[in-house]
Design an enzyme around this catalytic site. Structure first.
Site, PDB file in Angstrom:
ATOM      1  N   PHE A  18      44.007   4.003   5.061  1.00  0.00           N
ATOM      2  CA  PHE A  18      45.321   4.652   5.159  1.00  0.00           C
ATOM      3  C   PHE A  18      45.356   5.928   4.311  1.00  0.00           C
ATOM      4  CE2 PHE A  18      49.556   4.417   2.841  1.00  0.00           C
ATOM      5  CZ  PHE A  18      50.215   5.265   3.712  1.00  0.00           C
ATOM      6  N   TYR A 152      42.193  -7.675  -7.574  1.00  0.00           N
ATOM      7  CA  TYR A 152      42.505  -6.252  -7.385  1.00  0.00           C
ATOM      8  C   TYR A 152      42.812  -5.599  -8.742  1.00  0.00           C
ATOM      9  CZ  TYR A 152      44.630  -2.115  -5.225  1.00  0.00           C
ATOM     10  OH  TYR A 152      44.934  -0.833  -4.830  1.00  0.00           O
TER      11      TYR A 152
END
Ligand code: UDP
Length: 323
Positions: A18, A152
């Site tokens: 993205f 993450y």
């Protein structure tokens, strides 16, 4: 832009993702040559398909960890390869840790060998469930190292440590961008994040699934503004870390209402279980970005959402699932 060797050739890891694909596109308009590296784990060929005709654009399907050498000059390395939506990094926990650790190492090695400027795509996730609000760069964060999101959060934190070490040890011209929630065209309609999920549900007239009581906050920045911030950091010599994000903070239940209102949807709100370790509040202090880069976001949430929702409507129609 000025770089050590003046090379206007950029390497973008995660270039089919993205953010990565928007960066590729913008760099081409700035007359850069772009080498896009992606293993398409969560990125997609469709995101870069329309760039392939451009002779200045080169796409290589490869994991950053498996890259032996990038031929030719490189003046800028942007390390953006990583699953980024919670649903994705929970599906790919080890790949996420690898992208942030050995992936960052490989990308830093390229920058070191080419004497290139290096930008790490770090994240507001380094602040975890923050105890300081809004978050300034000086805040160290509140992260559960074995929590659901740790694959993450800790990968990004390790990436920051490694980037800092390469700067100190080898003099690599590095910078760290702490990127907050960003939205816009080319997010996957099923990536599980709040904006695409609410958009898809509202467009289809299905219930909008808000987690918890929806009182948790986020601050959403339109992708064009985020790209501006990242590239202004790339053009500077500033090492960061620097927050890139919107200060327009809102409750998630309000985001759901805004989206249903914009698409004139009758979707009801369904409250569903909140995932573990979901941060309560999140909003950047962007004074530093403003001071050192002259950057601040320009696009309001409402106008950014309108553009994004129009894109999602087209996308869902093309997928044969439109309302
Ligand atoms: N969220 C929600 N419904 C969804 C997806 C997400 O209410 O269908 C919530 C999520 O629990 C979080 C917020 O929206 O509180 C933002 O989630 P997102 O995954 O977009 O980003 P992040 O949590 O990484 O900021």
């Amino acid at each position: 832009m000025s770089y050590a060797h003046g090379s206007r050739r950029a390497l973008i890891t995660g270039g089919a993702g993205f953010l990565g694909s928007h960066l590729c596109e913008r760099l081409l308009t700035m007359d850069f040559e772009v080498v896009c590296l992606d293993n398409f784990l969560t990125g997609s060929a469709a995101n870069i398909a329309y760039l392939l005709h451009d002779p200045r654009f080169q796409a290589i399907e490869c994991n950053i960890n498996e890259v032996a050498e990038i031929p030719g000059e490189i003046g800028l390395v942007l390390h953006f390869a990583s699953p980024a939506s919670p649903a994705d990094y929970l599906r790919f926990p080890i790949q996420t840790l690898q992208a942030g650790s050995s992936g960052t190492l490989r990308a830093l090695e390229v920058a070191r060998a080419k004497q290139a400027r290096f930008i790490l795509a770090s994240s507001s996730e380094v602040y975890g469930n923050p105890l300081e609000h809004p978050q300034r760069e000086s805040y160290w964060g509140n992260v559960n190292p074995i929590g659901l999101r740790s694959v993450y959060d800790e990968a990004k934190r390790f990436g920051e440590a490694l980037t800092t070490a390469y700067r100190k040890e080898f003099g690599v011209n590095t910078a760290i961008a702490r990127i907050f929630n960003t939205y816009g065209p080319r997010m996957r309609t099923n990536d599980g994040r709040a904006v695409p999920t609410f958009a898809r549900q509202a467009i289809r007239g299905e219930p909008v699934t808000v987690t918890g009581d929806g009182g948790q906050t986020r601050s959403f920045c339109y992708v064009d503004d985020t790209v501006d911030g990242v590239l202004m950091l790339a053009q500077s010599d500033y090492p960061g870390p620097v927050n890139i994000g919107s200060q327009e903070e809102l409750a998630i239940s309000r985001l759901a209402t805004l989206i249903t209102e914009i698409v004139s949807s009758r979707s009801p709100v369904h409250f569903v279980e909140r995932p573990a370790d979901d941060p309560e509040i999140r909003c950047p202090n962007t004074a530093l970005a403003n001071e050192v880069l002259g950057w601040s976001p320009k696009i309001s949430l409402e106008s950014g959402l309108k553009k994004t929702l129009a894109w999602f409507a087209d996308q869902l129609a093309a997928e044969g699932q439109g309302a």
